[in-house]
Write a protein that holds these residues in place. Structure first.
Motif, mmCIF file in Angstrom:
data_model
loop_
_atom_site.group_PDB
_atom_site.id
_atom_site.type_symbol
_atom_site.label_atom_id
_atom_site.label_comp_id
_atom_site.label_asym_id
_atom_site.label_seq_id
_atom_site.Cartn_x
_atom_site.Cartn_y
_atom_site.Cartn_z
ATOM 1 N N LEU A 3 0.795 -1.119 -0.018
ATOM 2 C CA LEU A 3 -0.092 0.105 -0.141
ATOM 3 C C LEU A 3 0.674 1.472 -0.091
ATOM 4 C CD1 LEU A 3 -2.790 -1.147 2.388
ATOM 5 C CD2 LEU A 3 -2.917 -0.961 -0.127
ATOM 6 N N GLY A 4 2.063 1.213 0.589
ATOM 7 C CA GLY A 4 3.156 2.305 0.290
ATOM 8 C C GLY A 4 3.053 3.119 1.556
ATOM 9 N N GLU A 5 3.883 4.236 1.412
ATOM 10 C CA GLU A 5 4.317 4.959 2.485
ATOM 11 C C GLU A 5 3.392 5.772 3.197
ATOM 12 O OE1 GLU A 5 5.657 8.988 0.168
ATOM 13 O OE2 GLU A 5 6.925 7.378 0.041
ATOM 14 N N ARG A 6 2.216 5.813 2.689
ATOM 15 C CA ARG A 6 1.186 6.579 3.326
ATOM 16 C C ARG A 6 0.266 5.483 4.355
ATOM 17 N NH1 ARG A 6 -0.138 11.744 2.120
ATOM 18 N NH2 ARG A 6 -2.108 11.510 2.628
ATOM 19 N N THR A 7 0.773 4.440 4.531
ATOM 20 C CA THR A 7 0.179 3.376 5.418
ATOM 21 C C THR A 7 0.745 3.325 6.759
ATOM 22 O OG1 THR A 7 -0.451 2.547 3.437
ATOM 23 C CG2 THR A 7 -0.452 0.875 5.543
ATOM 24 N N ARG A 8 0.138 3.260 7.785
ATOM 25 C CA ARG A 8 0.576 3.062 9.045
ATOM 26 C C ARG A 8 0.133 1.862 9.675
ATOM 27 N NH1 ARG A 8 -1.379 7.354 13.578
ATOM 28 N NH2 ARG A 8 -1.850 5.835 15.129
ATOM 29 N N LEU A 9 0.968 0.887 10.304
ATOM 30 C CA LEU A 9 0.660 -0.271 10.793
ATOM 31 C C LEU A 9 0.774 0.000 12.370
ATOM 32 C CD1 LEU A 9 -0.037 -3.238 10.657
ATOM 33 C CD2 LEU A 9 2.473 -3.775 10.478
ATOM 34 N N GLU A 10 -0.475 -0.291 13.183
ATOM 35 C CA GLU A 10 -0.330 -0.537 14.559
ATOM 36 C C GLU A 10 -0.517 -1.792 14.721
ATOM 37 O OE1 GLU A 10 0.406 1.818 16.676
ATOM 38 O OE2 GLU A 10 0.604 3.558 15.283
ATOM 39 N N VAL A 11 0.119 -2.609 15.711
ATOM 40 C CA VAL A 11 0.040 -3.886 16.317
ATOM 41 C C VAL A 11 -0.251 -3.892 17.714
ATOM 42 C CG1 VAL A 11 1.194 -5.965 16.517
ATOM 43 C CG2 VAL A 11 1.637 -4.553 14.503
ATOM 44 N N ILE A 12 -1.626 -4.497 17.946
ATOM 45 C CA ILE A 12 -1.917 -4.584 19.452
ATOM 46 C C ILE A 12 -1.426 -5.987 19.823
ATOM 47 C CG2 ILE A 12 -3.670 -4.833 20.861
ATOM 48 C CD1 ILE A 12 -5.319 -2.984 19.046
ATOM 49 N N GLU A 13 -0.872 -6.035 21.157
ATOM 50 C CA GLU A 13 0.033 -7.067 21.519
ATOM 51 C C GLU A 13 -1.089 -7.881 22.262
ATOM 52 O OE1 GLU A 13 3.485 -7.756 21.482
ATOM 53 O OE2 GLU A 13 3.364 -6.037 20.181
ATOM 54 N N GLU A 14 -0.841 -9.295 22.399
ATOM 55 C CA GLU A 14 -1.905 -10.193 22.966
ATOM 56 C C GLU A 14 -3.301 -10.290 22.541
ATOM 57 O OE1 GLU A 14 -0.994 -10.158 27.062
ATOM 58 O OE2 GLU A 14 1.297 -9.857 26.934
ATOM 59 N N THR A 15 -3.470 -9.915 21.134
ATOM 60 C CA THR A 15 -4.608 -10.064 20.502
ATOM 61 C C THR A 15 -4.700 -10.714 19.139
ATOM 62 O OG1 THR A 15 -4.341 -8.143 19.270
ATOM 63 C CG2 THR A 15 -5.459 -7.687 21.444
ATOM 64 N N SER A 16 -5.869 -11.278 18.827
ATOM 65 C CA SER A 16 -5.707 -12.067 17.651
ATOM 66 C C SER A 16 -6.374 -11.455 16.353
ATOM 67 C CB SER A 16 -6.504 -13.647 17.803
ATOM 68 O OG SER A 16 -7.688 -13.211 18.521
ATOM 69 N N HIS A 17 -7.428 -12.004 15.557
ATOM 70 C CA HIS A 17 -8.007 -11.521 14.589
ATOM 71 C C HIS A 17 -8.864 -10.355 15.035
ATOM 72 C CE1 HIS A 17 -8.961 -11.322 10.476
ATOM 73 N NE2 HIS A 17 -10.136 -11.388 10.677
ATOM 74 N N LEU A 18 -9.457 -10.230 16.218
ATOM 75 C CA LEU A 18 -10.558 -9.128 16.380
ATOM 76 C C LEU A 18 -9.783 -8.335 17.563
ATOM 77 C CD1 LEU A 18 -13.456 -11.798 16.574
ATOM 78 C CD2 LEU A 18 -12.691 -10.130 14.873
ATOM 79 N N PRO A 19 -8.868 -7.539 17.379
ATOM 80 C CA PRO A 19 -8.383 -6.432 18.530
ATOM 81 C C PRO A 19 -9.521 -5.647 19.000
ATOM 82 C CG PRO A 19 -7.583 -6.246 16.158
ATOM 83 C CD PRO A 19 -8.170 -7.351 16.184
ATOM 84 N N GLN A 20 -10.357 -5.233 18.214
ATOM 85 C CA GLN A 20 -11.369 -4.212 18.467
ATOM 86 C C GLN A 20 -12.381 -4.762 19.391
ATOM 87 O OE1 GLN A 20 -10.983 -5.862 15.592
ATOM 88 N NE2 GLN A 20 -13.212 -6.361 14.456
ATOM 89 N N LEU A 21 -12.349 -6.071 19.596
ATOM 90 C CA LEU A 21 -13.275 -6.770 20.799
ATOM 91 C C LEU A 21 -12.565 -7.245 21.733
ATOM 92 C CD1 LEU A 21 -15.465 -8.917 18.417
ATOM 93 C CD2 LEU A 21 -16.040 -6.650 19.374
ATOM 94 N N GLU A 22 -11.094 -7.676 21.578
ATOM 95 C CA GLU A 22 -10.302 -7.906 22.781
ATOM 96 C C GLU A 22 -9.572 -7.078 23.397
ATOM 97 O OE1 GLU A 22 -7.659 -11.175 21.229
ATOM 98 O OE2 GLU A 22 -9.197 -11.586 19.541
ATOM 99 N N LYS A 23 -9.173 -6.070 22.854
ATOM 100 C CA LYS A 23 -8.737 -4.849 23.532
ATOM 101 C C LYS A 23 -9.320 -3.406 23.053
ATOM 102 C CE LYS A 23 -4.450 -6.820 25.255
ATOM 103 N NZ LYS A 23 -3.252 -6.711 25.336
#
Length: 132
Positions: free
Chosen positions: A95-115
């Protein structure tokens, strides 16, 4: 992939849930899960299969993506078994340089529900600082 991502029975949905979340569906009765499968996965099943095929493109497959002008936020769980973290890094690169990746630790496919608090803080930060 379709067997996992388009469950047709309670057992199939439990298997998908185990891959997608750290939360268990063990307390939900089979009749509820079976009804959920009928409602969510039976209608337009052929179209859903086609969408899944599109998701499973490999890194070497030709992808026709036009250059995106807006900033992009990817939020990923570090323990995602459905789409492993390496796929997020590859997608960010594509996707290129305008893409930001944020990784949430200790979560799986549903970080919005888990944290949800951490997920929402990342999202709000992105929305409040986005220049587009």
């Amino acid at each position: 992939m379709a067997d996992v991502m388009l469950p047709s029975t309670a057992a199939d949905l439990r298997r998908l849930s185990e891959l997608a979340s750290t939360r268990s569906l063990s307390y939900v009765p089979d009749f509820v899960l079976n009804d959920f499968c009928r409602k969510m996965y039976s209608e337009n099943r052929g179209e859903k299969l086609q969408l899944l095929k599109g998701l499973s493109l490999g890194r070497d497959d030709t992808v026709n993506l036009s250059q995106l002008r807006q900033e992009i936020l990817l939020i990923w769980g570090d323990q995602d078994l459905v789409f492993p973290l390496r796929m997020a890094r590859e997608l960010k690169e594509i996707l290129g340089e305008r893409t930001r990746l944020e990784v949430i630790e200790e979560t799986s496919h549903l970080p919005q529900l888990e944290k949800p608090n951490e997920f929402n803080a990342i999202l709000m930060s992105f929305l409040c600082t986005s220049s587009s």
